[in-house]
Design a protein around this motif. Structure first.
Motif, mmCIF file in Angstrom:
data_model
loop_
_atom_site.group_PDB
_atom_site.id
_atom_site.type_symbol
_atom_site.label_atom_id
_atom_site.label_comp_id
_atom_site.label_asym_id
_atom_site.label_seq_id
_atom_site.Cartn_x
_atom_site.Cartn_y
_atom_site.Cartn_z
ATOM 1 N N SER A 146 0.852 -1.182 0.000
ATOM 2 C CA SER A 146 0.000 0.000 0.000
ATOM 3 C C SER A 146 0.889 1.233 0.000
ATOM 4 O O SER A 146 1.657 1.460 0.929
ATOM 5 C CB SER A 146 -0.889 -0.026 1.242
ATOM 6 N N ASP A 147 0.787 2.026 -1.067
ATOM 7 C CA ASP A 147 1.571 3.247 -1.209
ATOM 8 C C ASP A 147 0.700 4.439 -0.849
ATOM 9 O O ASP A 147 -0.451 4.526 -1.266
ATOM 10 C CB ASP A 147 2.046 3.370 -2.664
ATOM 11 N N GLY A 148 1.230 5.367 -0.061
ATOM 12 C CA GLY A 148 0.514 6.595 0.279
ATOM 13 C C GLY A 148 0.089 6.646 1.731
ATOM 14 O O GLY A 148 0.004 5.631 2.408
ATOM 15 N N ARG A 149 -0.163 7.867 2.198
ATOM 16 C CA ARG A 149 -0.610 8.073 3.574
ATOM 17 C C ARG A 149 -2.058 7.670 3.750
ATOM 18 O O ARG A 149 -2.842 7.707 2.805
ATOM 19 C CB ARG A 149 -0.441 9.540 3.964
ATOM 20 N N GLN A 150 -2.439 7.330 4.983
ATOM 21 C CA GLN A 150 -3.807 6.893 5.249
ATOM 22 C C GLN A 150 -4.823 7.975 4.929
ATOM 23 O O GLN A 150 -5.956 7.678 4.581
ATOM 24 C CB GLN A 150 -3.959 6.447 6.699
ATOM 25 N N GLU A 151 -4.433 9.246 5.025
ATOM 26 C CA GLU A 151 -5.381 10.340 4.821
ATOM 27 C C GLU A 151 -5.728 10.570 3.345
ATOM 28 O O GLU A 151 -6.785 11.103 3.039
ATOM 29 C CB GLU A 151 -4.820 11.658 5.391
ATOM 30 N N PHE A 152 -4.814 10.211 2.436
ATOM 31 C CA PHE A 152 -5.058 10.512 1.027
ATOM 32 C C PHE A 152 -4.098 9.747 0.120
ATOM 33 O O PHE A 152 -3.022 9.352 0.538
ATOM 34 C CB PHE A 152 -4.900 12.015 0.760
ATOM 35 N N GLY A 153 -4.535 9.527 -1.123
ATOM 36 C CA GLY A 153 -3.667 9.062 -2.188
ATOM 37 C C GLY A 153 -3.169 7.635 -2.132
ATOM 38 O O GLY A 153 -2.112 7.329 -2.677
ATOM 39 N N GLN A 154 -3.876 6.715 -1.522
ATOM 40 C CA GLN A 154 -3.377 5.339 -1.419
ATOM 41 C C GLN A 154 -3.638 4.554 -2.698
ATOM 42 O O GLN A 154 -4.682 4.692 -3.316
ATOM 43 C CB GLN A 154 -4.025 4.573 -0.264
ATOM 44 N N THR A 155 -2.661 3.728 -3.042
ATOM 45 C CA THR A 155 -2.823 2.779 -4.142
ATOM 46 C C THR A 155 -2.187 1.454 -3.735
ATOM 47 O O THR A 155 -1.241 1.427 -2.950
ATOM 48 C CB THR A 155 -2.144 3.250 -5.450
ATOM 49 N N LEU A 156 -2.733 0.383 -4.248
ATOM 50 C CA LEU A 156 -2.082 -0.920 -4.133
ATOM 51 C C LEU A 156 -1.064 -0.946 -5.260
ATOM 52 O O LEU A 156 -1.390 -0.621 -6.399
ATOM 53 C CB LEU A 156 -3.107 -2.043 -4.299
ATOM 54 N N ARG A 157 0.163 -1.303 -4.954
ATOM 55 C CA ARG A 157 1.243 -1.097 -5.912
ATOM 56 C C ARG A 157 2.182 -2.292 -5.974
ATOM 57 O O ARG A 157 2.425 -2.951 -4.975
ATOM 58 C CB ARG A 157 2.008 0.147 -5.483
ATOM 59 N N CYS A 158 2.724 -2.520 -7.162
ATOM 60 C CA CYS A 158 3.788 -3.500 -7.386
ATOM 61 C C CYS A 158 5.030 -2.741 -7.843
ATOM 62 O O CYS A 158 4.962 -1.922 -8.764
ATOM 63 C CB CYS A 158 3.366 -4.510 -8.460
ATOM 64 N N VAL A 159 6.156 -3.020 -7.183
ATOM 65 C CA VAL A 159 7.419 -2.350 -7.475
ATOM 66 C C VAL A 159 8.500 -3.399 -7.676
ATOM 67 O O VAL A 159 8.598 -4.354 -6.891
ATOM 68 C CB VAL A 159 7.816 -1.401 -6.303
ATOM 69 N N GLU A 160 9.320 -3.218 -8.686
ATOM 70 C CA GLU A 160 10.469 -4.096 -8.897
ATOM 71 C C GLU A 160 11.526 -3.766 -7.839
ATOM 72 O O GLU A 160 11.987 -2.617 -7.757
ATOM 73 C CB GLU A 160 11.032 -3.874 -10.296
ATOM 74 N N LEU A 161 11.888 -4.736 -7.012
ATOM 75 C CA LEU A 161 12.807 -4.482 -5.904
ATOM 76 C C LEU A 161 14.159 -3.969 -6.387
ATOM 77 O O LEU A 161 14.696 -3.012 -5.833
ATOM 78 C CB LEU A 161 13.012 -5.750 -5.056
ATOM 79 N N ALA A 162 14.740 -4.562 -7.396
ATOM 80 C CA ALA A 162 16.100 -4.212 -7.831
ATOM 81 C C ALA A 162 16.236 -2.772 -8.317
ATOM 82 O O ALA A 162 17.296 -2.167 -8.168
ATOM 83 C CB ALA A 162 16.555 -5.171 -8.931
ATOM 84 N N THR A 163 15.157 -2.210 -8.876
ATOM 85 C CA THR A 163 15.246 -0.891 -9.496
ATOM 86 C C THR A 163 14.360 0.181 -8.868
ATOM 87 O O THR A 163 14.577 1.369 -9.102
ATOM 88 C CB THR A 163 14.860 -0.973 -10.985
ATOM 89 N N GLY A 164 13.326 -0.227 -8.118
ATOM 90 C CA GLY A 164 12.357 0.722 -7.591
ATOM 91 C C GLY A 164 11.314 1.138 -8.613
ATOM 92 O O GLY A 164 10.473 2.002 -8.348
ATOM 93 N N LYS A 165 11.331 0.529 -9.800
ATOM 94 C CA LYS A 165 10.385 0.862 -10.858
ATOM 95 C C LYS A 165 8.985 0.380 -10.497
ATOM 96 O O LYS A 165 8.785 -0.778 -10.114
ATOM 97 C CB LYS A 165 10.819 0.214 -12.171
#
Length: 176
Positions: A146-165
């Protein structure tokens, strides 16, 4: 949350001369104390990293990796928001000889490469993953969280660990 390693209970107590404290499981007596770091909401993990058994804490100040049997600090890495009201809540993720940390409040994430008694950033930034309270999970080279603060802007996200992409986002799930 504390963590048990062999006969010790390791706790991020927080405070002067007692940032991290180990207690004997049999009698509750203090076994050792380390750091002056304030407490966080993050749970510690114990793992073998670069050939050494380590207790890995994400305190309010940042990463602290230490020998769980003695409390000897191997390395530290400052990673926290500039805002005093911020928290470090997500548990560190150890993958081989790399450690992932993530926090909100404009801090974002960092992937650290461990080598001996030092760490260096592989990548960092607030655009990859910003865990407010919940910890991402790691699977087959990717982080899911879960990316984003609880108050606003949350998304469920997939990130490549090696690059942060960022690989994908799905909105509408809340803070997680």
């Amino acid at each position: 949350s504390p963590v048990v390693e062999e006969n010790l209970l390791l706790v991020n107590v927080g405070g002067p001369n007692a940032g991290i404290v180990a207690f004997d499981l049999k009698d509750g007596k203090e076994a050792w104390k380390a750091t002056n770091d304030p407490p966080s909401y993050s749970s510690p993990v114990v793992a073998s990293v670069d050939g050494a058994r380590l207790a890995v804490f994400f305190t309010r100040t940042g990463l602290v990796a230490l020998d769980p049997s003695t409390g000897g600090v191997r390395y530290q890495y400052r990673w926290r928001a500039r805002m005093a009201a911020s928290v470090n809540a997500a548990t560190p993720i150890v993958v081989g000889d790399r450690i992932f940390l993530s926090a909100s409040y404009g801090t974002g994430a960092v992937l650290l490469q461990v080598s001996g008694n030092a760490v260096k950033p592989v990548w960092s930034g607030d655009e990859s993953m910003s865990n407010h309270y919940s910890t991402s999970i790691y699977k087959d080279g990717y982080l899911y969280g879960s990316d984003g603060r609880q108050e606003f802007g949350q998304t469920l996200r997939c990130v490549e660990l090696a690059t942060g992409k960022v690989i994908w986002n799905v909105d509408g799930f809340g803070a997680g």
